[in-house]
Design a protein around this motif. Structure first.
Motif, PDB file in Angstrom:
ATOM      1  N   THR A 523       0.845  -1.197   0.000  1.00  0.00           N
ATOM      2  CA  THR A 523       0.000   0.000   0.000  1.00  0.00           C
ATOM      3  C   THR A 523       0.881   1.248   0.000  1.00  0.00           C
ATOM      4  N   LEU A 524       0.590   2.198  -0.904  1.00  0.00           N
ATOM      5  CA  LEU A 524       1.367   3.441  -1.003  1.00  0.00           C
ATOM      6  C   LEU A 524       0.692   4.567  -0.222  1.00  0.00           C
ATOM      7  N   LEU A 525      -0.637   4.702  -0.312  1.00  0.00           N
ATOM      8  CA  LEU A 525      -1.383   5.713   0.434  1.00  0.00           C
ATOM      9  C   LEU A 525      -2.860   5.392   0.335  1.00  0.00           C
ATOM     10  N   THR A 526      -3.677   6.119   1.125  1.00  0.00           N
ATOM     11  CA  THR A 526      -5.130   5.968   1.104  1.00  0.00           C
ATOM     12  C   THR A 526      -5.766   7.299   0.737  1.00  0.00           C
ATOM     13  N   ILE A 527      -6.741   7.244  -0.181  1.00  0.00           N
ATOM     14  CA  ILE A 527      -7.449   8.443  -0.634  1.00  0.00           C
ATOM     15  C   ILE A 527      -8.933   8.262  -0.373  1.00  0.00           C
ATOM     16  N   LYS A 528      -9.700   9.403  -0.406  1.00  0.00           N
ATOM     17  CA  LYS A 528     -11.133   9.279  -0.188  1.00  0.00           C
ATOM     18  C   LYS A 528     -11.875  10.438  -0.817  1.00  0.00           C
ATOM     19  N   ALA A 529     -13.009  10.110  -1.440  1.00  0.00           N
ATOM     20  CA  ALA A 529     -13.939  11.118  -1.969  1.00  0.00           C
ATOM     21  C   ALA A 529     -15.332  10.736  -1.493  1.00  0.00           C
ATOM     22  N   THR A 530     -16.185  11.744  -1.242  1.00  0.00           N
ATOM     23  CA  THR A 530     -17.556  11.500  -0.758  1.00  0.00           C
ATOM     24  C   THR A 530     -18.560  12.024  -1.764  1.00  0.00           C
ATOM     25  N   ASP A 531     -19.798  11.420  -1.713  1.00  0.00           N
ATOM     26  CA  ASP A 531     -20.867  11.792  -2.645  1.00  0.00           C
ATOM     27  C   ASP A 531     -22.125  12.069  -1.830  1.00  0.00           C
ATOM     28  N   ALA A 532     -22.811  13.183  -2.132  1.00  0.00           N
ATOM     29  CA  ALA A 532     -23.966  13.608  -1.352  1.00  0.00           C
ATOM     30  C   ALA A 532     -25.262  12.924  -1.773  1.00  0.00           C
ATOM     31  N   ASP A 533     -25.216  12.048  -2.782  1.00  0.00           N
ATOM     32  CA  ASP A 533     -26.434  11.344  -3.196  1.00  0.00           C
ATOM     33  C   ASP A 533     -26.845  10.334  -2.127  1.00  0.00           C
ATOM     34  N   ASP A 534     -28.001   9.714  -2.354  1.00  0.00           N
ATOM     35  CA  ASP A 534     -28.580   8.796  -1.387  1.00  0.00           C
ATOM     36  C   ASP A 534     -27.604   7.653  -1.100  1.00  0.00           C
ATOM     37  N   PRO A 535     -27.253   7.428   0.167  1.00  0.00           N
ATOM     38  CA  PRO A 535     -26.285   6.368   0.501  1.00  0.00           C
ATOM     39  C   PRO A 535     -26.800   4.997   0.088  1.00  0.00           C
ATOM     40  N   GLY A 536     -25.864   4.136  -0.243  1.00  0.00           N
ATOM     41  CA  GLY A 536     -26.205   2.758  -0.567  1.00  0.00           C
ATOM     42  C   GLY A 536     -26.756   2.569  -1.955  1.00  0.00           C
ATOM     43  N   THR A 537     -26.653   3.545  -2.812  1.00  0.00           N
ATOM     44  CA  THR A 537     -27.150   3.438  -4.191  1.00  0.00           C
ATOM     45  C   THR A 537     -25.981   3.613  -5.146  1.00  0.00           C
ATOM     46  N   GLY A 538     -26.266   3.293  -6.417  1.00  0.00           N
ATOM     47  CA  GLY A 538     -25.230   3.485  -7.428  1.00  0.00           C
ATOM     48  C   GLY A 538     -24.895   4.943  -7.657  1.00  0.00           C
ATOM     49  N   SER A 539     -25.767   5.836  -7.217  1.00  0.00           N
ATOM     50  CA  SER A 539     -25.514   7.269  -7.404  1.00  0.00           C
ATOM     51  C   SER A 539     -24.475   7.783  -6.416  1.00  0.00           C
ATOM     52  N   SER A 540     -24.396   7.166  -5.227  1.00  0.00           N
ATOM     53  CA  SER A 540     -23.454   7.648  -4.227  1.00  0.00           C
ATOM     54  C   SER A 540     -22.183   6.800  -4.150  1.00  0.00           C
ATOM     55  N   GLY A 566     -10.077   4.610  -0.921  1.00  0.00           N
ATOM     56  CA  GLY A 566      -9.364   3.953  -2.007  1.00  0.00           C
ATOM     57  C   GLY A 566      -7.929   3.680  -1.601  1.00  0.00           C
ATOM     58  N   ARG A 567      -7.489   2.412  -1.696  1.00  0.00           N
ATOM     59  CA  ARG A 567      -6.113   2.042  -1.349  1.00  0.00           C
ATOM     60  C   ARG A 567      -5.284   1.975  -2.622  1.00  0.00           C
ATOM     61  N   VAL A 568      -4.289   2.906  -2.719  1.00  0.00           N
ATOM     62  CA  VAL A 568      -3.380   2.896  -3.865  1.00  0.00           C
ATOM     63  C   VAL A 568      -2.251   1.907  -3.550  1.00  0.00           C
ATOM     64  N   TYR A 569      -2.061   0.896  -4.442  1.00  0.00           N
ATOM     65  CA  TYR A 569      -1.071  -0.146  -4.146  1.00  0.00           C
ATOM     66  C   TYR A 569      -0.292  -0.502  -5.414  1.00  0.00           C
ATOM     67  N   ILE A 570       0.811  -1.256  -5.213  1.00  0.00           N
ATOM     68  CA  ILE A 570       1.668  -1.701  -6.328  1.00  0.00           C
ATOM     69  C   ILE A 570       1.028  -2.950  -6.943  1.00  0.00           C
ATOM     70  N   ALA A 571       0.679  -2.857  -8.232  1.00  0.00           N
ATOM     71  CA  ALA A 571       0.030  -3.970  -8.924  1.00  0.00           C
ATOM     72  C   ALA A 571       1.020  -4.834  -9.679  1.00  0.00           C
ATOM     73  N   ARG A 572       2.142  -4.239 -10.144  1.00  0.00           N
ATOM     74  CA  ARG A 572       3.172  -4.968 -10.888  1.00  0.00           C
ATOM     75  C   ARG A 572       4.535  -4.508 -10.398  1.00  0.00           C
ATOM     76  N   PRO A 573       5.592  -5.298 -10.570  1.00  0.00           N
ATOM     77  CA  PRO A 573       6.924  -4.929 -10.061  1.00  0.00           C
ATOM     78  C   PRO A 573       7.382  -3.562 -10.593  1.00  0.00           C
ATOM     79  N   LEU A 574       7.940  -2.758  -9.692  1.00  0.00           N
ATOM     80  CA  LEU A 574       8.466  -1.433 -10.060  1.00  0.00           C
ATOM     81  C   LEU A 574       9.895  -1.559 -10.566  1.00  0.00           C
ATOM     82  N   ASP A 575      10.311  -0.587 -11.399  1.00  0.00           N
ATOM     83  CA  ASP A 575      11.671  -0.585 -11.952  1.00  0.00           C
ATOM     84  C   ASP A 575      12.135   0.859 -12.049  1.00  0.00           C
ATOM     85  N   TYR A 576      13.103   1.208 -11.227  1.00  0.00           N
ATOM     86  CA  TYR A 576      13.596   2.585 -11.183  1.00  0.00           C
ATOM     87  C   TYR A 576      14.114   3.021 -12.548  1.00  0.00           C
TER      88      TYR A 576
END
Length: 872
Positions: A523-540, A566-576
């Motif tokens: 895990t590299l970092l954690t991000i978050k965004a919120t939505d004011a639509d009705d909770p528990g629906t596809g809109s929110s 949202g957890r940002v993580y390494i999906a494939r090997p990194l190469d400097y």
């Protein structure tokens, strides 16, 4: 008959032209004449006589010819040598006429012969086929399968069975009667088996007959009277013997006794020789009388019974009749489920309880007819019982929950009410109709929804759905199959429209560092965004997407459904060296589309920088293992292979080598070239296994420790060349003149196939005293050809070549001497011109030990060895 018959034949008269009182002239072919000798001649049977067979000639001065043997008074010979028939010969199996023919002088002395002449009588087609019976009779049951033989005719032919003259073919000439000009019967042309055809299986029917039950005696007057009373309704007050029904029954009974009097069908069957169809074939015919017997063992066909049928059980279904009235009946079930069927002793089948189509739609009954010992009298019969459906099931509905958005257009489908009926599919019993009964609540209108009466499709009927006013509707429907009705419910949830966009908590998440060798999944970092639509629906619901800064797709984001993070993580090997900085743009989006007029903006986007920390990685070989094949005679200094590696940081690489135990190789530390610095020898070792190590160099770099990640395994396989010749294992031996036992020569060659054995042994030049014979691929015998007059020493030049033809001449010293009783050379004291060393002496002793008796003690052997050493 006299052997001097006055019958003459001419080879010049083309046809049988005339008869004279003293001679007959008959045409003769050139191949019917030849010198007197042993012959086998063919003579056709039943030929017109006199028939010339063959004219014999003699090189001697013969006046007459004489024939004797198996003439049977039918075979004669003329004075000019014509052998002829006076009476026709008849063919019989393995019958030949063995004759003796000789030429005689005028005074009756034999001047030529006698010779053996065999006449073989050749069969001609002069016998008609003969059937084994003048007429045949048989019967077959109606409904019998086509192609199954029920009667066989047979015939013989007296002609030669090994020829076509006796090869018979059978055919049906006529069928009486023949309705529709179609044969109901067929015959196997080779075996004479008669069977019914497909047409016969369909149309053959027996005449009406009396059916007897178990215990009734066939033909009994009392039984016939009962049959008459059963069949004749109303009864006729006339005597039985005058009643047409009775006389018919009586005639049917008589017909069973004698089929010849009243057959149902008569066949005319022909037997023809010459394999059938030949224009000169002989044939005969016979009559086959066939009666069609009533077959009572006939399936009643499929039976249909309604499910849940009310009535008295057991309930009668059908009756089966075996052709044997004494048969016992049995029902066998194919399924392991319940089997509500039974059968009576007279073949009546009953169902014992009401049937349920929803439990089982069809039953297969297997009926057996057996005798008292359980032996089958008929083939098993299958009867199918089909259970007919009735409308006895209520409609059933599934749980129904649907969603609809506030701005859903009128007429759109919201869902389908799932209902089903267990009655038979595709019938009116399972056809369902739908009606909307109630809607709760009734705001803003009572009829906000409709349902299709035929398929249960629910649609929106009015607009103005407001989730703040009504978040959920409960609909009640009437579902009916025309007889039974069920109330079903459906829940309609009103979903808030997607009129709000996700908003990130931070515009930027700063810079984050991570080592380039960090594991996948970190895990590299954690991000978050919120939505004011009705909770528990596809809109929110929020989904995160990396839209820039990760062109190689090495990173990914996983959403926690509970927190929305949202957890940002390494999906494939990194190469400097591939990418050292990731300037990411991350967008937040909803799975549901936004309503018209609302769009995503910068608030739904954030930025983050991921910086890789360079790690000094070891060099990497292009391959981890390398196999090399090298001939053992390769020139010293030749490059065998070149090690290739690279450093991820681009530093200079050097190489070193381990594992060269014989010090045959050298490795260039800079270029990686591996060369030979000494001659290779496959006979010493066949494979060299090396480890080549790559390490970095630089101002601050020190040689890295050897590890699996920066070393390469090299296996060098030495290929054999023919650099060794066969060598004798022993170069000395002795031969005792008393027994001249050959010496065994054995050679060895260090090379492998194809440069090794088998060896070829030879003496360079032809020797008057010695010769060599091979034993196997590595050994040969040296043989002393003649015994010398005195003891002598000899050197024999032996040439030995390997399988490839390579070899040299080697000396082999032979001591030829008189031997002691123990089998070794006797050497007088002081006579040491042909000396052997200690090892040679012991070798000779080893050879002599074979002559020592197994009963000699170990002490005798020791004394013998000491004596030999003292003598030498």
């Amino acid at each position: 008959m006299s052997n001097h018959a006055e019958v003459h034949f001419s080879a010049h008269t083309p046809l049988i032209s005339q008869r004279h009182p003293d001679k007959i002239w008959i045409h003769s072919e050139k191949d019917k004449k030849g010198p007197l000798g042993n012959l086998v001649l063919d003579v056709p049977e039943a030929t017109p006589v006199p028939f010339p067979i063959y004219q014999f000639t003699s090189t001697e001065e013969a006046e007459t010819y004489h024939v004797s043997g198996e003439t049977e008074g039918k075979i004669s010979i003329s004075s000019d040598g014509w052998l002829f028939l006076e009476q026709p010969l008849e063919w019989s199996h393995d019958k030949n006429h063995h004759l003796d023919i000789e030429a005689r002088s005028a005074d009756g002395e034999t001047v030529d012969g006698p010779y053996s002449v065999v006449l073989q009588v050749v069969d001609v087609n002069n016998n008609h086929p003969v059937f084994s019976e003048s007429q045949y009779s048989g019967h077959v049951r109606e409904h019998s399968p086509a192609g199954v033989p029920f009667l066989q005719v047979s015939a013989t032919d007296a002609d030669d069975p090994n020829t076509l003259n006796a090869q018979l073919r059978f055919s049906i000439v006529n069928q009486i009667p023949n309705p529709g000009n179609g044969f109901y019967f067929g015959i196997d042309p080779d075996s004479g088996d008669i069977f019914i055809t497909e047409e016969g299986a369909e149309f053959l029917r027996a005449r009406p007959s009396v059916t007897y039950s178990r215990g009734e005696v066939r033909g009994s007057p009392d039984v016939l009277k009962k049959k008459f009373e059963d069949y004749c309704i109303p009864r006729n007050n006339i005597p039985l013997e005058n009643n047409p029904f009775y006389t018919c029954i009586e005639r049917a009974e008589r017909r069973e006794v004698n089929l010849l009097q009243d057959p149902d069908y008569a066949l005319v069957v022909r037997a023809e020789d010459l394999g059938g169809g030949a224009p000169n074939a002989l044939s005969s015919t016979t009559r086959v009388n066939i009666a069609i017997v009533q077959n009572l063992w006939v399936s009643p066909g499929s039976i249909t019974i309604r499910e849940n049928l009310e009535g008295e059980y057991p309930m009668y279904l059908t009756t089966v009749h075996a052709n044997d009235p004494t048969a016992l009946y049995k029902l066998v079930q194919k399924e392991r489920l319940s089997f509500p069927f039974t059968i009576s002793v007279d073949g009546k089948i009953y169902v014992t309880a009401p049937l349920d189509r929803e439990e089982k739609e069809m039953y297969t009954l297997v009926v057996l007819a057996e005798d008292e010992q359980g032996v089958e009298l008929e083939k098993p019969m299958e009867i199918h019982v089909q259970v007919d459906d009735v409308n006895d099931n209520h409609p059933v509905c599934d749980e129904a929950v649907f969603e609809v958005q506030e701005n859903e257009p009128i007429g759109n489908q919201i869902g389908v009410l799932r209902a089903y009926d267990s009655d038979k599919e595709g019938t009116l019993n399972s056809f369902l109709g739908y009606t909307l009964l109630r809607q709760k609540p009734t705001k803003p209108f009572d009829r906000m929804f409709t349902i299709d009466q035929a398929n249960g499709e629910i649609k929106l009927a009015n607009k103005n759905l407001q989730r703040k006013e009504v978040s959920q509707y409960e609909l009640t429907f009437n579902v009916t199959d025309g007889v039974y009705t069920t109330e079903c419910k459906a829940i309609i949830k009103v979903i808030d429209i997607n009129n709000e966009i996700p908003v990130f908590e931070k515009k930027e998440y700063g810079t984050h560092s991570v080592p380039e060798l960090a594991e996948v999944g970190t895990t590299l970092l954690t991000i978050k965004a919120t939505d004011a639509d009705d909770p528990g629906t596809g809109s929110s619901r929020v989904e995160y997407h990396i839209t820039a800064g990760d062109q190689h797709n090495l990173l990914a984001i996983e959403v926690d459904e509970n927190t929305g993070e949202g957890r940002v993580y390494i999906a494939r090997p990194l190469d400097y060296e591939l990418q050292s900085i990731f300037s990411l743009q991350i967008d937040a989006r909803n799975p549901e589309p936004l309503i018209e007029g609302v769009e995503y903006n910068e608030n739904a986007t954030t930025f983050v920088v991921i910086q890789l920390l360079d790690v000094d990685e070891p060099p990497v070989f292009e391959v981890e293992t390398l196999n090399v094949n090298v001939p053992e005679n390769i020139t010293v200094g030749t490059v065998i292979m070149t090690a290739e590696a690279k450093d991820p940081e681009g530093k200079t690489i050097k190489f070193k080598m381990e594992g060269d135990e014989h010090n045959w190789l050298e490795l260039d530390a800079d270029s990686g070239e591996l060369k030979t610095k000494a001659a290779l020898d496959r006979e010493t070792v066949e494979q060299i296994s090396l480890i080549i190590i790559a390490y970095e160099t630089g101002e601050k770099s020190t040689e890295l420790q050897c590890s699996e990640s920066l070393q390469m395994l090299v296996d060098i396989q030495l290929l054999d060349v023919n650099d060794n010749h066969p060598k004798l294992q022993k170069t000395q031996g002795f031969i005792c003149v008393q027994d001249m036992t050959p010496l065994t020569l054995t050679a060895v060659d260090k090379d492998a196939d194809p440069y090794g054995e088998p060896f070829t042994f030879s003496i360079n030049r032809k020797s008057p005293n010695f010769e060599i014979k091979p034993i196997d691929g590595t050994s040969a015998q040296l043989i002393l050809k003649k015994k010398p007059s005195s003891d002598l020493n000899a050197t024999v030049p032996i040439n030995i070549k390997d399988n490839a033809g390579m070899g040299i001449t080697q000396k082999f010293d032979v001591r030829i001497c008189n031997c002691t009783k123990l089998g070794y050379c006797y050497i007088e004291p002081g006579a040491h011109s042909w000396k052997l060393g200690m090892s040679g002496t012991i070798g000779i002793l080893a050879g002599t030990f074979g002559f020592i008796s197994k009963t000699d003690s170990l002490k005798s052997l020791i004394r013998l060895k000491r004596k030999t050493i003292q003598t030498n």
